[in-house]
Write an enzyme that holds these catalytic residues in place. Structure first.
Site, PDB file in Angstrom:
ATOM      1  N   GLU A   1     -11.079  -1.020  -3.807  1.00 23.59           N
ATOM      2  CA  GLU A   1     -10.362  -0.144  -2.761  1.00 23.59           C
ATOM      3  C   GLU A   1      -9.211   0.559  -3.316  1.00 23.59           C
ATOM      4  O   GLU A   1      -9.086   0.381  -4.602  1.00 23.59           O
ATOM      5  CB  GLU A   1      -9.670  -1.234  -1.739  1.00 23.59           C
ATOM      6  CG  GLU A   1      -8.720  -2.229  -2.238  1.00 23.59           C
ATOM      7  CD  GLU A   1      -8.546  -3.277  -1.227  1.00 23.59           C
ATOM      8  OE1 GLU A   1      -9.292  -3.294  -0.013  1.00 23.59           O
ATOM      9  OE2 GLU A   1      -7.449  -4.031  -1.578  1.00 23.59           O
TER      10      GLU A   1
ATOM     11  N   ASP B   1       0.721  -1.379   0.213  1.00 24.00           N
ATOM     12  CA  ASP B   1       0.044  -0.072   0.070  1.00 24.00           C
ATOM     13  C   ASP B   1       0.863   1.265   0.003  1.00 24.00           C
ATOM     14  O   ASP B   1       0.743   2.268   0.908  1.00 24.00           O
ATOM     15  CB  ASP B   1      -1.058   0.055   1.348  1.00 24.00           C
ATOM     16  CG  ASP B   1      -1.632  -1.299   1.532  1.00 24.00           C
ATOM     17  OD1 ASP B   1      -1.983  -1.790   0.317  1.00 24.00           O
ATOM     18  OD2 ASP B   1      -1.873  -1.528   2.543  1.00 24.00           O
TER      19      ASP B   1
END
Length: 335
Positions: free
Chosen positions: A225, A59
C-alpha cells in the site's frame, strides 16, 4: 541567571575581525565590503527531534503550497482505524507546526462514507486544492472507496466534489485506499491508489474524473500500500510500503522508471525499523523537496515511541538523500 532580549532596529549584526559586532547600518561600499558574512548556499529548513506532531497521527501527506509546508495525516488511535476526521498542519520551516483544525469530517461532510478516514493526499491545480481520501461506505459497509473534495484554501474547509465516490468499492481488485496524485512538469496529473494492487490513471483537467479505459495495474513485487511518486533529474521514483502497518517490519521500498507510468525497476528498501532506538513500523510515507533546492524530506509514521502499535502511531520527518548515481540512500530514522 536571567536573560533579556533587545531589538536594535537601526543596527546590523555582522562578523568583523573574528568578532561579532552590532553596528549602525551604513549603506556604503566600505561597510558592505568590511563584513565577512557571505551567503554561500540557499537556506533550507532542518527538522527537530521526532515526532513532529503532538499526539497520534499516521499516513502523513506532506506538500509545499503557497510558501508553506503542509501535513495532512490520518487521525490515529481508534480501534480498527475507525476515525472520521482529517486535519491540516502547516509550517514555514518543518520545525514549528500550526494546527488548522478539521478540514473534512466523514460524518457531516460525506454522504457515502461514515468511517475509516484513511490516508489523505492533497494536490493544487487551477487555483484550487483537491483532497483525495478513502472511507468506509455508509450504513456499516466496510468496503473502502476513494473520494475527492475541493477547497479554495489548503486549510479548507473541503467539500465533497462529487457527492459519490471517485473510485467505487469493487470496481478494481484490491482495496480502494491510499490515493496519491503526482503532477508532472507538463502539468499532467496522475492518480495512484490501492492496497494489494497498485493502479494509476491520468486525471482529467478537472482533477475529479478520469477515463476508466486508461487505468493501469503497475503493482511492483512486495507492494502492499501507500504509493508515492516523485521526479528528479528526469528519473521517476515510485515508492510504497511493504508488509502490514501492524507489523514492526512495515517499511518503504522503491523503484525507478522513465515515466509516471513506468516501466519500473525495483531498487530496494530505503526505510525500516531501528530497534536500537525503539523505532518500529516505519512506513506510509510522503516526500517533499525544499523549493529551489535539491534538499528532500520524507514524512512517515511509526509506532508511537515507546509503547505504540499499529493503531497508535506518530508522524516523523527525516532527510531523504540521493547517491551520486541517482539511487536513494537508506534513510536514517531519528528519535
Amino acid at each position: 541567571m536571567t536573560f533579556a532580549s533587545y531589538n536594535f532596529p537601526d543596527r546590523r549584526l555582522r562578523h568583523r575581525d573574528n568578532e561579532l559586532w552590532i553596528d549602525p547600518v551604513q549603506d556604503s561600499d566600505l561597510y558592505r565590503a568590511d563584513s565577512s558574512f557571505r551567503v554561500r548556499s540557499p537556506w533550507v529548513p532542518k527538522t527537530t527531534a521526532n515526532p513532529v506532531l503532538p499526539g497520534l497521527f499516521a499516513d502523513p501527506h506532506i506538500v509545499h503550497l503557497d510558501g508553506r509546508y503542509y501535513l495532512y495525516p490520518t487521525t490515529d488511535g481508534y480501534a480498527s482505524w475507525s476515525g472520521t476526521q482529517y486535519t491540516a498542519w502547516s509550517s514555514a520551516d518543518l520545525e514549528t507546526w500550526t494546527f488548522h483544525g478539521t478540514i473534512l469530517d466523514h460524518g457531516p461532510d460525506v454522504s457515502w462514507a461514515d468511517n475509516s478516514a484513511w490516508a489523505p493526499a492533497v494536490a493544487a491545480k487551477n487555483g484550487r486544492y483537491y483532497l483525495y481520501f478513502s472511507g468506509g461506505a455508509a450504513s456499516g459497509n466496510t468496503a473502502k472507496q476513494l473520494g475527492v473534495a475541493v477547497a479554495d484554501s489548503p486549510t479548507g474547509p473541503f467539500r465533497d466534489a462529487l457527492g459519490r465516490p471517485l473510485v467505487a468499492a469493487g470496481t478494481y481488485s484490491g482495496q480502494a485506499i491510499d490515493p496519491m496524485v503526482f503532477t508532472d512538469d507538463d502539468g499532467r496529473s496522475y492518480l495512484y491508489w490501492g492496497q494489494g494492487a497498485l493502479r494509476v490513471v491520468p486525471l482529467n483537467d478537472d482533477m475529479t474524473s478520469f477515463d476508466p479505459a486508461q487505468v493501469r495495474n503497475i503493482t511492483p513485487s512486495g507492494y502492499n500500500e501507500g504509493a508515492f511518486v516523485i521526479e528528479r533529474d528526469g528519473t521517476y521514483y515510485l515508492m510504497w510500503s511493504e508488509n502490514d502497518t501492524r507489523s514492526e517490519d512495515y517499511r518503504v521500498a522503491y523503484a525507478t522508471g522513465s515515466s509516471p507510468l513506468g516501466p519500473w525497476t525495483k531498487r530496494g528498501v530505503i526505510l525500516s525499523k531501528n530497534l536500537d532506538l525503539g523505532i518500529k513500523g516505519t512506513g506510509h510515507h510522503s516526500v517533499v523537496r525544499a523549493p529551489g533546492t535539491d534538499t528532500w524530506y520524507i514524512a512517515y509514521h511509526r509506532f508511537a515511541v515507546p509503547a505504540g502499535n499499529g493503531t497508535n502511531r506518530e508522524v516523523a520527518i527525516d532527510r531523504l538523500r540521493f547517491n551520486a548515481d541517482g539511487t536513494i540512500a537508506v534513510v536514517v530514522p531519528t528519535p
